[in-house]
Design a protein around this motif. Structure first.
Motif, short mmCIF file in Angstrom:
data_model
loop_
_atom_site.label_atom_id
_atom_site.label_comp_id
_atom_site.label_asym_id
_atom_site.label_seq_id
_atom_site.Cartn_x
_atom_site.Cartn_y
_atom_site.Cartn_z
N ARG A 223 58.71 43.17 99.86
CA ARG A 223 57.86 42.57 98.82
C ARG A 223 56.45 43.15 98.87
O ARG A 223 55.85 43.47 97.83
CB ARG A 223 57.80 41.05 99.01
CG ARG A 223 57.13 40.30 97.86
CD ARG A 223 56.90 38.85 98.22
NE ARG A 223 55.48 38.61 98.52
CZ ARG A 223 55.03 37.51 99.11
NH1 ARG A 223 55.88 36.57 99.50
NH2 ARG A 223 53.75 37.35 99.33
N TYR A 224 55.91 43.30 100.07
CA TYR A 224 54.56 43.84 100.18
C TYR A 224 54.48 45.30 99.74
O TYR A 224 53.49 45.72 99.15
CB TYR A 224 54.05 43.68 101.61
CG TYR A 224 53.79 42.24 101.98
CD1 TYR A 224 53.28 41.35 101.04
CD2 TYR A 224 54.06 41.76 103.25
CE1 TYR A 224 53.05 40.03 101.36
CE2 TYR A 224 53.83 40.44 103.58
CZ TYR A 224 53.34 39.58 102.63
OH TYR A 224 53.11 38.26 102.94
N GLU B 111 54.32 45.21 96.10
CA GLU B 111 53.06 44.66 95.61
C GLU B 111 51.86 45.58 95.88
O GLU B 111 50.74 45.25 95.48
CB GLU B 111 52.81 43.29 96.25
CG GLU B 111 53.80 42.23 95.75
CD GLU B 111 53.60 40.89 96.44
OE1 GLU B 111 52.74 40.78 97.35
OE2 GLU B 111 54.33 39.94 96.09
N PHE C 57 48.62 36.33 102.38
CA PHE C 57 49.61 37.12 101.63
C PHE C 57 50.97 36.43 101.66
O PHE C 57 51.66 36.35 100.63
CB PHE C 57 49.73 38.52 102.21
CG PHE C 57 48.51 39.39 102.03
CD1 PHE C 57 47.57 39.13 101.05
CD2 PHE C 57 48.31 40.49 102.86
CE1 PHE C 57 46.45 39.94 100.88
CE2 PHE C 57 47.21 41.32 102.69
CZ PHE C 57 46.27 41.04 101.71
N HIS C 58 51.36 35.92 102.83
CA HIS C 58 52.67 35.26 102.94
C HIS C 58 52.77 34.09 101.98
O HIS C 58 53.80 33.89 101.31
CB HIS C 58 52.89 34.75 104.37
CG HIS C 58 52.82 35.79 105.44
ND1 HIS C 58 53.03 37.14 105.20
CD2 HIS C 58 52.55 35.68 106.77
CE1 HIS C 58 52.90 37.80 106.34
NE2 HIS C 58 52.61 36.95 107.30
N ARG D 213 51.08 33.58 99.31
CA ARG D 213 50.68 33.98 97.95
C ARG D 213 49.37 33.34 97.51
O ARG D 213 49.11 33.18 96.33
CB ARG D 213 51.79 33.68 96.94
CG ARG D 213 53.12 34.39 97.22
CD ARG D 213 54.13 34.08 96.16
NE ARG D 213 55.45 34.63 96.47
CZ ARG D 213 55.88 35.84 96.08
NH1 ARG D 213 55.08 36.61 95.38
NH2 ARG D 213 57.10 36.25 96.39
N GLU D 214 48.55 32.98 98.47
CA GLU D 214 47.24 32.41 98.13
C GLU D 214 46.31 33.48 97.55
O GLU D 214 45.51 33.21 96.65
CB GLU D 214 46.60 31.80 99.38
CG GLU D 214 47.36 30.61 99.93
CD GLU D 214 46.88 30.19 101.31
OE1 GLU D 214 47.43 29.20 101.84
OE2 GLU D 214 45.98 30.86 101.86
N VAL D 215 46.42 34.69 98.09
CA VAL D 215 45.63 35.83 97.61
C VAL D 215 46.57 37.02 97.48
O VAL D 215 46.95 37.62 98.48
CB VAL D 215 44.48 36.17 98.59
CG1 VAL D 215 43.68 37.36 98.06
CG2 VAL D 215 43.58 34.96 98.81
N PRO D 216 47.00 37.37 96.27
CA PRO D 216 47.91 38.51 96.10
C PRO D 216 47.22 39.83 96.47
O PRO D 216 46.00 39.99 96.29
CB PRO D 216 48.26 38.47 94.62
CG PRO D 216 47.90 37.09 94.16
CD PRO D 216 46.76 36.66 95.02
N ILE D 217 48.01 40.77 96.96
CA ILE D 217 47.46 42.08 97.33
C ILE D 217 46.80 42.76 96.13
O ILE D 217 45.72 43.35 96.26
CB ILE D 217 48.57 42.96 97.93
CG1 ILE D 217 49.00 42.42 99.30
CG2 ILE D 217 48.11 44.41 98.07
CD1 ILE D 217 50.20 43.08 99.89
N GLN D 218 47.42 42.68 94.96
CA GLN D 218 46.84 43.32 93.80
C GLN D 218 45.53 42.67 93.38
O GLN D 218 44.64 43.34 92.82
CB GLN D 218 47.83 43.35 92.64
CG GLN D 218 48.87 44.46 92.74
CD GLN D 218 48.23 45.83 92.91
OE1 GLN D 218 47.30 46.19 92.21
NE2 GLN D 218 48.75 46.61 93.86
N ALA D 219 45.37 41.39 93.64
CA ALA D 219 44.09 40.73 93.35
C ALA D 219 42.99 41.30 94.25
O ALA D 219 41.85 41.51 93.80
CB ALA D 219 44.21 39.23 93.55
#
Length: 534
Positions: free
Chosen positions: A270-271, A274, A511-512, A514-520
């Motif tokens: 998933r990472y 992303e 990240f796990h 989904r509080e702060v997405p990598i793309q954000a």
């Protein structure tokens, strides 16, 4: 027939997996005569120049390889594979290379550079090539301390230049023979496209062939965003990704089972999808037995490398062991098993503290006994990451301790204005009389190529990275530093890059969950003018 020249160094599993993912089949070079039977030959290079050449000679591969190259047959070399095409290298004085390309391989030096050159960088094409028919404006993953210097003597080989303090050859090609300094199998879509063009003999790219960049256009080096997965067995014996608060990974209520945030392979994939620039697995299960008996973790690496085409780091148990039958295994044996299972780098934690204590007790003399030295000698400095777990120790004045202190903006419980950062072992449970500057500098001297800098005080808090800690270590060493512990929002990533100059920032729980997405994170960094990989 596509053939892979696997001479036993480092992680070539990822390259195999990338080629299979592209729909191609491979044959393996098993004997010297197999080289001349190949129709398209791939030569992956992982590790040190001298070790690579020694293996080629020992296996009897040097002469048939030279004959293959002299015949101008389809050939692609990667990383150290490119370097071996030259006459020699400063990394291994007196060891001759294959001598196909004029020139010597030099070490990066000067201009405040972190060495190794580790991360994502773009390339500047000197002429069109079907290898770069797509994604020429994208970044590729580099990890090396030594580089090929462009010169008048090798001008007819020069395909692409990358800037890192000085321009170096990031790709060469003459006729059917080509080589790249970066790792296409670790460069996401851009790298897979390059591999596809070579494997398919794609000489008909036509108008899609990339146009060379302007000669004065500098290539750009990106900051890295690293996704970290703390992996351990839960009470049912299943491997799960977990995350603790100040290293407590059990639920706060109920049966207090290990917090389960997902399955390691699925989360790593998933990472990658992303946009993570690297994925790190930290095996936090306490090793009470022999780590090579930990087959589930080796299987995690093998499966992850089939789906994740960015660098993979593994930490946990990288040290010498004696198994239940009395058979001894060196740290190098353990690292080798991880590399062959799909890891690109290994992370050493508590054992690094013990190694540094011994090193300092010897008066700063290297004796080749440490895991850091042994692994770096074979696989190169870039393969060794040191994971440091420090905590604050407050003092009234710099004179109150022999350790390197900082004047802190967050005073201690009794108003102390200074603190030093004590290195710990056993998951932060035990402190040692070594400060973070001592440890980082000693590990660099022993041959480590990167620091993964955690913070026990900030771990799981979401309060932001410990900028005082990170700034102190960044100023103390000349190798790349990954900032870890405390990220809670996108602003924290921009803050740590701007304030400390570190090369990478790592997060886990945000990240796990989904509080702060990598793309954000990446979008915010781009808006702040910080170079990142798209």
């Amino acid at each position: 027939m596509i053939s892979l020249l696997d001479y036993g160094a480092g992680n070539v599993r990822s390259l195999r997996n990338a080629i299979h993912a592209l729909g191609f089949e491979l044959t393996e070079i098993e004997r010297p005569e197999d080289i001349l039977k190949a129709e398209r030959l791939i030569f992956p290079g992982v590790g040190a120049f001298g070790a690579a050449m020694e293996r080629l000679h020992r296996l009897g591969y040097v002469e048939p390889l030279k004959e293959y190259l002299a015949a101008d047959r389809p050939f692609l070399a990667i990383c150290v594979g490119l370097q071996t095409l030259f006459e020699g290298s400063e990394e291994s004085p007196g060891v001759p290379g294959l001598g196909v390309i004029p020139g010597q391989i030099r070490r990066f030096a000067g201009q405040g550079l972190s060495v190794p050159h580790m991360g994502w960088n773009s390339v500047r094409l000197e002429r069109p090539s079907s290898l770069f028919a797509q994604y020429a404006d994208e970044k590729f993953y580099f990890v090396h301390s030594y580089h090929a210097v462009p010169s008048a003597e090798n001008a007819d080989w020069q395909l692409a230049i990358t800037d890192y303090g000085q321009p170096f050859l990031s790709a060469v090609q003459r006729g059917a023979v080509a080589a790249v300094q970066f790792h296409p199998e670790k460069s996401g879509a851009a790298g897979l496209a390059l591999l596809r063009h070579f494997l398919a003999a794609d000489e008909a790219a036509g108008s899609s062939i990339a146009v060379p960049r302007a000669a004065d256009e500098q290539t750009r080096f990106a900051k890295r965003i690293v996704a970290c997965l703390d992996v351990r067995a839960n009470d049912q014996g299943d491997l799960v990704v977990t995350k603790g608060d100040q290293y407590d990974v059990r639920e706060k209520s109920g049966d207090r089972d290990v917090r389960n945030l997902g399955k390691p392979v699925e989360l790593a994939a998933r990472y990658f999808d992303e946009g993570a620039d690297e994925v790190t697995f930290l095996n936090i299960t306490a090793f009470r037995d022999f780590p090579l008996a930990d087959q589930p973790m080796l299987e995690v690496l093998k499966l992850a490398s089939e789906r994740v085409f960015v660098p993979l780091t593994i930490g946990g148990g990288i040290r010498a062991f004696t198994d239940a039958d009395g058979r001894h295994y060196s740290a190098l044996d353990v690292a080798h098993a991880y590399f062959r299972s799909g890891a690109d780098k290994v992370s050493i934690g508590s054992d690094a503290v013990a190694a540094v204590e011994d090193y300092l007790a010897r008066g700063g003399v290297k004796d080749g006994s440490t895991a850091i030295e042994q692994i770096a000698a074979v696989y190169g400095n870039q393969a060794v990451v040191i994971s440091i777990d420090p905590r604050r120790v407050y003092v009234d004045s710099p004179e109150a301790t022999r350790h390197a202190v900082v004047e802190t903006a967050t005073p201690g419980p009794n108003g102390e204005r200074y603190c030093w950062f004590q290195c710990t072992v056993k998951g932060g449970r035990e402190g040692r009389d070594v400060d973070v500057v001592e440890l980082a500098r000693a590990c660099e001297a022993l041959g480590a190529g990167e620091i993964l800098l955690n913070s026990i005080d900030r771990d799981g808090t979401g309060a932001g990275f410990d900028l005082e800690l990170i700034g102190q270590v960044r100023a103390a060493v000349g190798i790349p530093v990954i900032a870890s512990s405390g990220a809670g929002c996108v602003e924290h990533f921009a803050e740590v890059f701007a304030a400390t100059g570190v090369e990478a920032a790592l997060a886990a729980g945000i990240f796990h969950r989904r509080e702060v997405p990598i793309q954000a994170v990446k979008s915010y960094l781009r808006d702040q003018g910080i170079e990142i990989r798209s």
